[in-house]
Structure formats: C-alpha cells, structure tokens
Design a protein around this motif. Structure first.
Motif, PDB file in Angstrom:
ATOM      1  N   LEU A  17       0.857  -1.177   0.000  1.00 36.64           N
ATOM      2  CA  LEU A  17       0.000   0.000   0.000  1.00 36.64           C
ATOM      3  C   LEU A  17       0.896   1.230   0.000  1.00 36.64           C
ATOM      4  N   HIS A  18       0.767   2.107  -0.906  1.00 35.08           N
ATOM      5  CA  HIS A  18       1.727   3.228  -1.081  1.00 35.08           C
ATOM      6  C   HIS A  18       1.220   4.671  -1.207  1.00 35.08           C
ATOM      7  N   GLU A  90      20.922  11.356   9.042  1.00 33.28           N
ATOM      8  CA  GLU A  90      19.689  11.259   8.251  1.00 33.28           C
ATOM      9  C   GLU A  90      19.490  12.575   7.480  1.00 33.28           C
ATOM     10  N   ARG A  98      10.913   5.306   4.290  1.00 29.29           N
ATOM     11  CA  ARG A  98       9.694   4.951   3.553  1.00 29.29           C
ATOM     12  C   ARG A  98       8.599   4.397   4.456  1.00 29.29           C
ATOM     13  N   GLU A 116       1.586  -2.753   4.817  1.00 28.66           N
ATOM     14  CA  GLU A 116       1.229  -4.143   5.099  1.00 28.66           C
ATOM     15  C   GLU A 116       2.408  -4.892   5.725  1.00 28.66           C
ATOM     16  N   ILE A 264      24.452  13.207   3.653  1.00 27.94           N
ATOM     17  CA  ILE A 264      25.868  12.912   3.395  1.00 27.94           C
ATOM     18  C   ILE A 264      26.078  12.860   1.878  1.00 27.94           C
ATOM     19  N   GLU A 454      16.631  -2.233   2.043  1.00 32.65           N
ATOM     20  CA  GLU A 454      15.788  -3.263   1.432  1.00 32.65           C
ATOM     21  C   GLU A 454      16.390  -3.833   0.148  1.00 32.65           C
ATOM     22  N   VAL A 465       9.537  -3.907   4.579  1.00 37.60           N
ATOM     23  CA  VAL A 465      10.083  -3.391   5.840  1.00 37.60           C
ATOM     24  C   VAL A 465      10.858  -4.499   6.551  1.00 37.60           C
TER      25      VAL A 465
HETATM   26  C1  LIG Z   1       4.525   3.528  -1.380  1.00 36.94           C
HETATM   27  C2  LIG Z   1       5.237   2.428  -0.675  1.00 36.94           C
HETATM   28  C3  LIG Z   1       4.512   1.375  -0.159  1.00 36.94           C
HETATM   29  C4  LIG Z   1       5.164   0.335   0.487  1.00 36.94           C
HETATM   30  N1  LIG Z   1       4.414  -0.663   1.027  1.00 36.94           N
HETATM   31  C5  LIG Z   1       5.016  -1.594   1.760  1.00 36.94           C
HETATM   32  C6  LIG Z   1       4.249  -2.528   2.491  1.00 36.94           C
HETATM   33  O1  LIG Z   1       3.021  -2.495   2.456  1.00 36.94           O
HETATM   34  N2  LIG Z   1       4.911  -3.441   3.247  1.00 36.94           N
HETATM   35  C7  LIG Z   1       6.277  -3.473   3.311  1.00 36.94           C
HETATM   36  O2  LIG Z   1       6.824  -4.331   4.024  1.00 36.94           O
HETATM   37  N3  LIG Z   1       7.024  -2.592   2.635  1.00 36.94           N
HETATM   38  C8  LIG Z   1       6.421  -1.651   1.871  1.00 36.94           C
HETATM   39  N4  LIG Z   1       7.162  -0.716   1.221  1.00 36.94           N
HETATM   40  C9  LIG Z   1       8.623  -0.845   1.211  1.00 36.94           C
HETATM   41  C10 LIG Z   1       9.260  -0.392   2.551  1.00 36.94           C
HETATM   42  O3  LIG Z   1       8.736   0.856   2.914  1.00 36.94           O
HETATM   43  C11 LIG Z   1      10.769  -0.282   2.366  1.00 36.94           C
HETATM   44  O4  LIG Z   1      11.275  -1.496   1.844  1.00 36.94           O
HETATM   45  C12 LIG Z   1      11.527  -0.014   3.670  1.00 36.94           C
HETATM   46  O5  LIG Z   1      10.856   0.940   4.465  1.00 36.94           O
HETATM   47  C13 LIG Z   1      12.920   0.466   3.303  1.00 36.94           C
HETATM   48  O6  LIG Z   1      13.695   0.698   4.467  1.00 36.94           O
HETATM   49  P1  LIG Z   1      15.210   1.128   4.282  1.00 36.94           P
HETATM   50  O7  LIG Z   1      15.748   1.378   5.621  1.00 36.94           O
HETATM   51  O8  LIG Z   1      15.893   0.165   3.388  1.00 36.94           O
HETATM   52  O9  LIG Z   1      15.152   2.485   3.435  1.00 36.94           O
HETATM   53  P2  LIG Z   1      14.450   3.866   3.790  1.00 36.94           P
HETATM   54  O10 LIG Z   1      13.267   3.654   4.636  1.00 36.94           O
HETATM   55  O11 LIG Z   1      14.245   4.565   2.495  1.00 36.94           O
HETATM   56  O12 LIG Z   1      15.543   4.629   4.650  1.00 36.94           O
HETATM   57  C14 LIG Z   1      16.676   5.201   4.064  1.00 36.94           C
HETATM   58  C15 LIG Z   1      16.905   6.557   4.711  1.00 36.94           C
HETATM   59  O13 LIG Z   1      18.135   7.092   4.210  1.00 36.94           O
HETATM   60  C16 LIG Z   1      17.999   8.496   4.127  1.00 36.94           C
HETATM   61  N5  LIG Z   1      19.041   8.968   3.220  1.00 36.94           N
HETATM   62  C17 LIG Z   1      19.140   8.761   1.896  1.00 36.94           C
HETATM   63  N6  LIG Z   1      20.267   9.304   1.418  1.00 36.94           N
HETATM   64  C18 LIG Z   1      20.897   9.861   2.465  1.00 36.94           C
HETATM   65  C19 LIG Z   1      22.104  10.583   2.591  1.00 36.94           C
HETATM   66  N7  LIG Z   1      22.894  10.807   1.539  1.00 36.94           N
HETATM   67  N8  LIG Z   1      22.481  11.038   3.822  1.00 36.94           N
HETATM   68  C20 LIG Z   1      21.691  10.800   4.914  1.00 36.94           C
HETATM   69  N9  LIG Z   1      20.510  10.131   4.835  1.00 36.94           N
HETATM   70  C21 LIG Z   1      20.132   9.653   3.623  1.00 36.94           C
HETATM   71  C22 LIG Z   1      16.593   8.684   3.612  1.00 36.94           C
HETATM   72  O14 LIG Z   1      16.119   9.982   3.895  1.00 36.94           O
HETATM   73  C23 LIG Z   1      15.843   7.596   4.386  1.00 36.94           C
HETATM   74  O15 LIG Z   1      15.308   8.098   5.594  1.00 36.94           O
HETATM   75  C24 LIG Z   1       6.542   0.355   0.590  1.00 36.94           C
HETATM   76  C25 LIG Z   1       7.275   1.433   0.085  1.00 36.94           C
HETATM   77  C26 LIG Z   1       6.618   2.450  -0.552  1.00 36.94           C
HETATM   78  C27 LIG Z   1       7.404   3.622  -1.093  1.00 36.94           C
END
Ligand SMILES: Cc1cc2nc3c(=O)[nH]c(=O)nc-3n(C[C@H](O)[C@H](O)[C@H](O)COP(=O)(O)OP(=O)(O)OC[C@H]3O[C@@H](n4cnc5c(N)ncnc54)[C@H](O)[C@@H]3O)c2cc1C
Length: 484
Positions: A17-18, A90, A98, A116, A264, A454, A465
């Motif tokens: 869900l996005h 951050e 996300r 979800e 960064i 991810e 997530v």
């Molecule tokens: C619309 C949508 C719906 C989704 N639905 C689902 C769902 O239903 N269920 C599910 O399990 N997953 C879902 N996902 C996927 C899930 O949200 C992601 O896989 C997960 O949250 C990613 O976590 P992460 O820590 O890898 O990245 P992120 O959560 O993207 O964290 C990375 C962080 O790094 C920061 N950043 C980036 N570059 C820099 C920099 N140069 N310097 C400092 N900070 C930086 C960003 O601001 C961000 O806060 C969805 C995603 C989207 C977009």
C-alpha cells in the motif's frame, strides 16, 4: 482478501500500500515522530545474534550509519546492544524513511509508505506483537474491471480470458526456478497469448506490486530473487496503530542517536581504514566504519560520491536493479460508492490498483488509496497533481458510474516518492537481466564500508520493511565480526 491474515494468500503475497507529495493539505506528522522529539528511554533488547565470541567495541570503533529508515535503525539497535559507538546521519528531518504515517488526517492511521506486514511471523510481525498492535480481521472482496463491467473476483473468474490469466498468475507464483534466459513479464504474458483485456490486471499483480511495470520486471530475475524465501506467514494490515508507531516503540532507544537534516554527499575511505563523511553543508564527520542504507535510487543518481570508487560488483548491482517512481494517492470522499468490505479494485486505466483504505480500521468506509508504479506512475506524475487527480476520478467514474467520484471528493493526499529528494522512488525490483547482482551488496569494502537497506536483501524480501530490518541485522553482524 488481503485484510485477513488467515485467508488464502494467493492475492496478497506482496501487496504494497503506497504514496506522498504532501500537497497543500496541511498534513502534519505527529510531533513525536520528528527528530529531536523522541524520548531516550533505554529499552531492554536481546543482543544481536551471532557467534558467541565476545566483541570488543573498541576494536570495532565508531560506526556511522547513513539513513534512519528501518535498516539503519535496526543496525544501530544491534550495534548499541553490543556496546558499539554509533551515530546515525539522516538527510530528512524525520526518521522512518519509507515508513511514514499520518495520524490526524483520518480517524485511523494513514500510511504514506509501507502499510502491510508481509508475514505475521516475520521480524516485523514480532515488533507488531511487542507493540500490542492489532491486525485488521475483515475479509474484503476484490473487484476487477473487465470493460465494460466491474466484476467481483468470483464473477471475473467466469470470463474465459480472465480465468486463463489467473491460471498463468498462479503458475508464475509457484515457480521455483526459471531455466531459460530472462525476459520481461510483458513478453512472457504476450507469448502465452494473454488477451488484451487481462493485461491491466496482470500488470497490477505481476509488476505494480513489485514497484514497476510488466515491461521492466524480469521473470528469471524475479524467480531467482525469490528463490531463497522462507515463508513468514500470511500478510496482514495494522488496525489500530501506525507502522511508524510500531517502529517507534522498537527503536526508541536509538532515536536520540539520529542527527537529522544531514545529507551525506561524500564518503572517503582513508588509507588507514578510517572513514570521512561530508554532508551537503560541508561538515565533516570522522568514524572507523560506515554503513550506507540510502535507497537504491539515491545510489543510482550518484548523490553520494565514494572515494575511492565502489567495486565493480556493487556498481553493477546499483546499475542493474530497478527502482521506479511510485505513488499513493489517498482519496477521501464524502461517502463511499463502492461495495461494503471491498478489498482491492483493479482498474484498466491510469491506476492498476485501488483499495478501500478504512476497512477494518476507520469508522467510515469512504477512503480509497490509488497505488501506482512504473510507467503509469511516470505518466501520472508528468500530468501533475491537479490533472492527475482528475484522471483518477474519471477512472473511478468509468468503473462506478458518471459523477460517482468526481462529484464526491472531499480531500486527497498526493504522495510521489520519486519527489522525495533522498528516497527517489518506491522500492527496488528485479529488472530484466538482474539475477544475482544484489549479492554484491553483502561484500564489505576494506572492512570499512558496508551496505544495508531493502535493496540489499537476498532472501527474497527486498522491497519490504522486514527485509530492510533483516538487512540491518545482517550488516550489524558483519560489523561486529570486525571486533572479534
Ligand atoms: C509507497 C510504498 C509502499 C510500500 N508498502 C510496503 C508494504 O506495504 N509493506 C512493506 O513491508 N514494505 C512496503 N514498502 C517498502 C518499505 O517501505 C521499504 O522497503 C523499507 O521501508 C525500506 O527501508 P530502508 O531502511 O531500506 O530504506 P528507507 O526507509 O528509504 O531509509 C533510508 C533513509 O536514508 C535516508 N538517506 C538517503 N540518502 C541519504 C544521505 N545521503 N544522507 C543521509 N541520509 C540519507 C533517507 O532519507 C531515508 O530516511 C513500501 C514502500 C513504498 C514507497
């Protein structure tokens, strides 16, 4: 059906869900979710899993983590549990990446990103239980628009062409391996003679849920990427808490380690193995090691410069894996015009999938979420918010009757994740020809530079997530190994 974790999982395997460009609607995140507004209560936590050889935190040295999403926060938690010095940088002024939830726009938490839980037995499912959150327990019915009629899933199954598409979908979902060369899902479904009328639905379930379109996702790449999956149980939706609240409870002890507004832009590995980070304002931060959890789209756009350049395998993975624009447009109507207990509605126009957002969560069933990725998202974004919302309303009018949506909209949220400067899209997907490339992210560079997030998950749960959380656990184990 996605609403009941105990039901048939066929349709809900990876339902995401996005959506967000917080429009002019005055949306606000709860103050406690802004950086600086969090309490620093220590939380009892199990030490990070790993070999029992003791870890010397001094030998590990201070660790910088880039990104305070699920991956970065999990890595911080596991490293702190072993006494390692950690700082999280951050780019945004909030943590969560996300995972972003609005608690005041409706009478239930509205998820702009992850919504979800992809497996109630996953680590995220464990965090949900620890937070005492409930899941939605209503079974929704899905509807499919096969022009000119919107039909329930049961009715659609009586249409020969749709039954063939369903059979192909099930066959592909059950594949354990793909012997041939990679090809796009589009070429595959065309080669299997699927009728035009079924293509929008096939796009929704085979590509849109994966963050892209039929022409961009590879069948072999996807089967290979999913090959190592361990079943984490049924998918489920949170009923009474937001995703961000669940994470907040878990990560409360490490949130004070997050420094917001610090993008960064340069990572330099010095000859002595130490790391120098520079942010956009020119501030310099020195550490012994760094974990990069920035999303794939940020890496693709070279927003972080690495000195020396990254190894070829990692550059290849960044180039070959996909990450497209992704949107959620959340629509609040004066009254609902769809059937009670609707789950998803699969359209044939600008939006592959809508779902009834409030079912099992809010008092009034008058919210729809439009969920779109890949080529269709690009087209909607190009149209702009105002024209884009009109397109969506007309699409709904086509399915439900003239004026049903157009004359009835009260408010909306336009969430375009590609417009988020430090995120840049929805989530990674296995693009045609990308089999196996993500493994390179698990290789540390000189024991100083590590990757998580991810897109680095090699157990089939990229784009989730809990996959991000597991990547944070994996990278913490790797960093801890440097101190043994
Ligand atoms: C619309 C949508 C719906 C989704 N639905 C689902 C769902 O239903 N269920 C599910 O399990 N997953 C879902 N996902 C996927 C899930 O949200 C992601 O896989 C997960 O949250 C990613 O976590 P992460 O820590 O890898 O990245 P992120 O959560 O993207 O964290 C990375 C962080 O790094 C920061 N950043 C980036 N570059 C820099 C920099 N140069 N310097 C400092 N900070 C930086 C960003 O601001 C961000 O806060 C969805 C995603 C989207 C977009």
């Amino acid at each position: 059906m996605k609403n009941n974790p105990h039901l048939d999982e066929r349709w809900s395997r990876r339902r995401f869900l996005h959506s967000l460009t917080l429009g002019a609607t005055g949306l606000m995140l709860a103050p406690s979710l802004l950086l600086g507004g969090c309490s620093g209560d220590d939380e009892e936590d199990k030490p990070a899993p790993g070999p029992s050889t003791p870890v010397d935190p001094a030998k590990v040295g201070s660790v910088a983590i880039i990104g305070a999403g699920a991956a970065g926060l999990q890595a911080a938690l596991d490293l702190r549990a072993r006494g390692v010095e950690v700082k999280v940088y951050e780019a945004a002024n909030t943590w969560g990446g996300r995972v972003r939830s609005l608690t005041r726009w409706a009478d239930f938490p509205v998820e702009l990103g992850a919504e979800e839980v992809h497996g109630v037995n996953s680590i995220l499912g464990r965090y949900v239980r620890e937070a005492g959150a409930r899941y939605v327990d209503i079974e929704g019915t899905d509807y499919i628009f096969l022009p000119p009629l919107l039909r329930s899933e049961e009715q659609a199954a009586t249409v020969r062409e749709f039954a063939q598409a369903q059979a192909l979908f099930e066959e592909l979902e059950d594949l354990d391996e793909w012997g041939g060369a990679d090809q796009s899902m589009f070429d595959l479904v065309r080669g299997r003679g699927m009728a035009d009328i079924t293509l929008p639905w096939l796009n929704a379930v085979l590509a849109n849920e994966y963050g892209t379109s039929l022409r961009r996702i590879g069948i072999k790449a996807r089967v290979d990427a999913d090959a190592n999956r361990v079943d984490p149980g049924a998918d489920a939706l949170l009923a009474d808490q937001s995703m961000q609240q669940v994470l907040q409870r878990k990560f409360e002890s490490v949130l004070p380690l997050v420094q917001g507004n610090t993008p960064i832009v340069n990572v330099r590995l010095a000859e002595d193995g130490s790391v120098e980070l520079r942010d956009r304002q020119g501030r310099v931060f020195n550490h012994r090691r760094v974990i990069v959890t920035a999303p794939l789209a940020v890496l693709k756009a070279n927003k972080i410069n690495f000195e020396p350049g990254l190894p070829e395998g990692i550059r290849n993975a960044i180039a070959r894996l996909g990450m497209d624009p992704g949107m959620k447009v959340i629509l609040k109507f004066r009254r609902g015009f769809w059937q009670p207990n609707t789950g998803s509605i699969y359209g044939a126009g600008p939006i592959p999938e809508y779902w009834a957002t409030a079912v099992g969560r809010g008092r009034e069933d008058r919210y729809l979420t439009a969920f779109v990725h890949g080529e269709l998202a690009e087209s909607l974004i190009a149209a702009g918010e105002s024209a884009g919302v009109q397109r969506i309303l007309q699409d709904l009018d086509t399915m439900f009757g003239p004026g049903k949506a157009t004359d009835n909209l009260e408010a909306h949220i336009w969430m375009d994740w590609s417009a988020e400067e430090w995120i840049g899209g929805a989530y990674s997907y296995p693009s045609v020809g990308s089999s196996g490339v993500a493994m390179a992210f698990e290789q540390p560079v000189r024991d100083s530079l590590f990757f998580a997030g991810e897109h680095t998950h090699n157990g089939g749960y990229y784009a989730t997530v809990h996959g991000a959380i597991e990547s944070g656990q994996r990278v913490a184990r790797q960093v801890l190994d440097t101190g043994r």
